[in-house]
Scaffold this active site. Structure first.
Site, PDB file in Angstrom:
ATOM      1  N   ASN A  99       0.871  -1.169   0.000  1.00  0.00           N
ATOM      2  CA  ASN A  99       0.000   0.000   0.000  1.00  0.00           C
ATOM      3  C   ASN A  99       0.914   1.227   0.000  1.00  0.00           C
ATOM      4  O   ASN A  99       1.553   1.518   1.014  1.00  0.00           O
ATOM      5  CB  ASN A  99      -0.814  -0.045   1.288  1.00  0.00           C
ATOM      6  CG  ASN A  99      -2.227   0.468   1.182  1.00  0.00           C
ATOM      7  OD1 ASN A  99      -2.914   0.453   2.191  1.00  0.00           O
ATOM      8  ND2 ASN A  99      -2.685   0.910   0.041  1.00  0.00           N
ATOM      9  N   CYS A 132      -5.768   4.344   8.441  1.00  0.00           N
ATOM     10  CA  CYS A 132      -5.147   3.506   7.414  1.00  0.00           C
ATOM     11  C   CYS A 132      -4.023   2.772   8.126  1.00  0.00           C
ATOM     12  O   CYS A 132      -3.006   3.375   8.456  1.00  0.00           O
ATOM     13  CB  CYS A 132      -4.616   4.362   6.269  1.00  0.00           C
ATOM     14  SG  CYS A 132      -3.533   3.453   5.119  1.00  0.00           S
ATOM     15  N   ASN A 152      -1.974   0.289   7.242  1.00  0.00           N
ATOM     16  CA  ASN A 152      -0.701   0.169   6.521  1.00  0.00           C
ATOM     17  C   ASN A 152       0.052   1.494   6.551  1.00  0.00           C
ATOM     18  O   ASN A 152       1.274   1.545   6.709  1.00  0.00           O
ATOM     19  CB  ASN A 152      -0.937  -0.253   5.066  1.00  0.00           C
ATOM     20  CG  ASN A 152      -1.285  -1.726   4.936  1.00  0.00           C
ATOM     21  OD1 ASN A 152      -0.889  -2.546   5.741  1.00  0.00           O
ATOM     22  ND2 ASN A 152      -2.037  -2.059   3.887  1.00  0.00           N
ATOM     23  N   ASN A 197     -12.872   2.733  10.347  1.00  0.00           N
ATOM     24  CA  ASN A 197     -13.541   2.989   9.074  1.00  0.00           C
ATOM     25  C   ASN A 197     -14.364   1.762   8.672  1.00  0.00           C
ATOM     26  O   ASN A 197     -14.093   0.640   9.095  1.00  0.00           O
ATOM     27  CB  ASN A 197     -12.539   3.399   7.979  1.00  0.00           C
ATOM     28  CG  ASN A 197     -11.291   2.550   7.962  1.00  0.00           C
ATOM     29  OD1 ASN A 197     -11.051   1.770   8.871  1.00  0.00           O
ATOM     30  ND2 ASN A 197     -10.501   2.673   6.926  1.00  0.00           N
ATOM     31  N   ASN A 214     -15.438   0.182   2.544  1.00  0.00           N
ATOM     32  CA  ASN A 214     -14.451  -0.699   1.939  1.00  0.00           C
ATOM     33  C   ASN A 214     -15.057  -2.099   1.825  1.00  0.00           C
ATOM     34  O   ASN A 214     -15.789  -2.529   2.728  1.00  0.00           O
ATOM     35  CB  ASN A 214     -13.204  -0.763   2.825  1.00  0.00           C
ATOM     36  CG  ASN A 214     -12.608   0.608   3.085  1.00  0.00           C
ATOM     37  OD1 ASN A 214     -11.925   1.178   2.256  1.00  0.00           O
ATOM     38  ND2 ASN A 214     -12.877   1.151   4.269  1.00  0.00           N
ATOM     39  N   ARG A 272     -12.439   2.241  -0.330  1.00  0.00           N
ATOM     40  CA  ARG A 272     -13.186   3.489  -0.470  1.00  0.00           C
ATOM     41  C   ARG A 272     -12.243   4.639  -0.830  1.00  0.00           C
ATOM     42  O   ARG A 272     -11.231   4.858  -0.184  1.00  0.00           O
ATOM     43  CB  ARG A 272     -13.886   3.780   0.866  1.00  0.00           C
ATOM     44  CG  ARG A 272     -14.702   5.038   0.917  1.00  0.00           C
ATOM     45  CD  ARG A 272     -15.310   5.242   2.300  1.00  0.00           C
ATOM     46  NE  ARG A 272     -14.298   5.343   3.346  1.00  0.00           N
ATOM     47  CZ  ARG A 272     -14.577   5.728   4.601  1.00  0.00           C
ATOM     48  NH1 ARG A 272     -15.820   6.002   4.947  1.00  0.00           N
ATOM     49  NH2 ARG A 272     -13.615   5.802   5.493  1.00  0.00           N
ATOM     50  N   CYS A 316      -4.795  -3.221   2.038  1.00  0.00           N
ATOM     51  CA  CYS A 316      -5.471  -2.244   2.894  1.00  0.00           C
ATOM     52  C   CYS A 316      -5.346  -2.761   4.317  1.00  0.00           C
ATOM     53  O   CYS A 316      -5.892  -3.821   4.641  1.00  0.00           O
ATOM     54  CB  CYS A 316      -6.930  -2.085   2.482  1.00  0.00           C
ATOM     55  SG  CYS A 316      -7.891  -1.032   3.610  1.00  0.00           S
TER      56      CYS A 316
END
Length: 318
Positions: free
Chosen positions: A16, A79, A81, A167, A201, A220, A228
């Site tokens: 990523n 996030c 990663n 998320n 996602n 997303r 992800c």
């Protein structure tokens, strides 16, 4: 202000990839950062990436903060990663090897971990608890939670588990990943229908052995991505929640970009241990008025790190 020059690191976590900026001394509005993200993450431009990472100032008991803007300029809650990469920059800037990190809507713990392989800088991050209340997304599907069940408005026969990490993620376990189907479901969610206004996602997940998964994600604001981190965490949690894998036991999570190691606690906290790899660094000018990037200067490449990760990723693909 129109043209702004930024120093940055091009990095990746499990494939990523992102430009990463130390933003602790930079004063830009959210709208301006969104334009920087669109300029730098544009795959047709001089840098490219799945989004933009920012290292920010800490507050309270957080040593520093992280922000992540998707390639379309929208801001994600987290996030994982990317968090490992931001943690590495924060560790090196502050001379520490562990920290609480402030995210958009939550916090996470990050600590320098034993290298996954020689020369692969590794960070362990712990986030959660994973949430099952879909009203908070919001996702309007006639149920308070969705666990291994259809999502009626989606129009798919697949059974999903809906997990916030923090998320939103829809996770389906499949015998074999069908990328065309994954993209179709992902695009339906990306359209922000009335029943899912903030999008989600979508991951298709194969169980491989007693404690291993393969995760493929339509992210997303990004689209089909090699990796992800929060999707791997959500998928690991969903696998334990539905009895496919065991709690409190190491899980190897493979993806198109490589792998991470995961552990899911019964308290719904998820730990991921994975790489935070520098690829190259330099500076670039961004025209904020047009959200365009140009005049790139590459200062150096991290050849040894690139090779170390490539060796691990090649072994994982076999």
């Amino acid at each position: 202000m129109s043209d702004v020059r930024f120093d940055f690191v091009k990095c990746h976590g499990s494939g990523n990839d992102f430009p990463l900026i130390d933003a602790r001394g930079i004063a830009l509005s959210d709208g301006e950062w969104a334009k920087v993200a669109r300029a730098l993450a544009d795959r047709r431009g001089p840098v490219g990436g799945d989004g933009l990472l920012l290292l920010g100032q800490g507050a309270g008991d957080a040593a520093f903060s992280m922000r992540m803007f998707n390639a379309d300029g929208s801001e994600a809650e987290t996030c994982l990663n990317g968090l490992r990469c931001v943690a590495r920059m924060g560790f090196e800037a502050l001379g520490i090897d562990a920290a609480r990190v402030s995210l958009k809507t939550s916090e996470a713990e990050a600590v320098r971990d034993a290298d996954l392989a020689p020369g692969v800088y590794t960070v362990r991050e712990t986030a959660g608890p994973a949430g099952l209340d879909v009203a908070a997304w919001p996702l309007e599907a006639g149920a308070e939670r969705i666990v291994d069940a259809p999502v009626p408005p989606l129009g798919s026969d697949r059974r999903f588990t809906a997990v916030a990490m923090p998320n939103p993620h829809l996770v389906a376990f499949v015998d074999r990943v069908d990328e065309a189907e994954l993209v179709a479901v992902g695009e339906a969610c990306e359209a922000a229908p009335a029943w899912l206004p903030n999008r989600a996602n979508v991951s298709f997940v194969e169980v491989r052995g007693e404690q291993a998964l393969f995760v493929r994600t339509f992210e997303r604001g990004v689209g089909l991505t090699d990796s992800c981190g929060s999707a791997m965490a959500a998928s690991s949690f969903a696998a334990c929640l539905t009895g496919r894998l065991g709690y409190d036991a190491p899980i190897t999570v493979f993806n198109a970009g490589g792998l991470v190691r995961a552990t899911v606690g019964r308290d719904a906290m998820v730990s991921l241990s994975g790489n935070a790899t520098w690829e190259w660094w330099g500076s670039i000018e961004v025209d904020l008025a047009r959200a365009r990037a140009g005049d790139l200067t590459v200062e150096a490449h991290a050849d040894a790190e690139i090779a170390a990760w490539a060796a691990l990723a090649d072994a994982a693909s076999r």
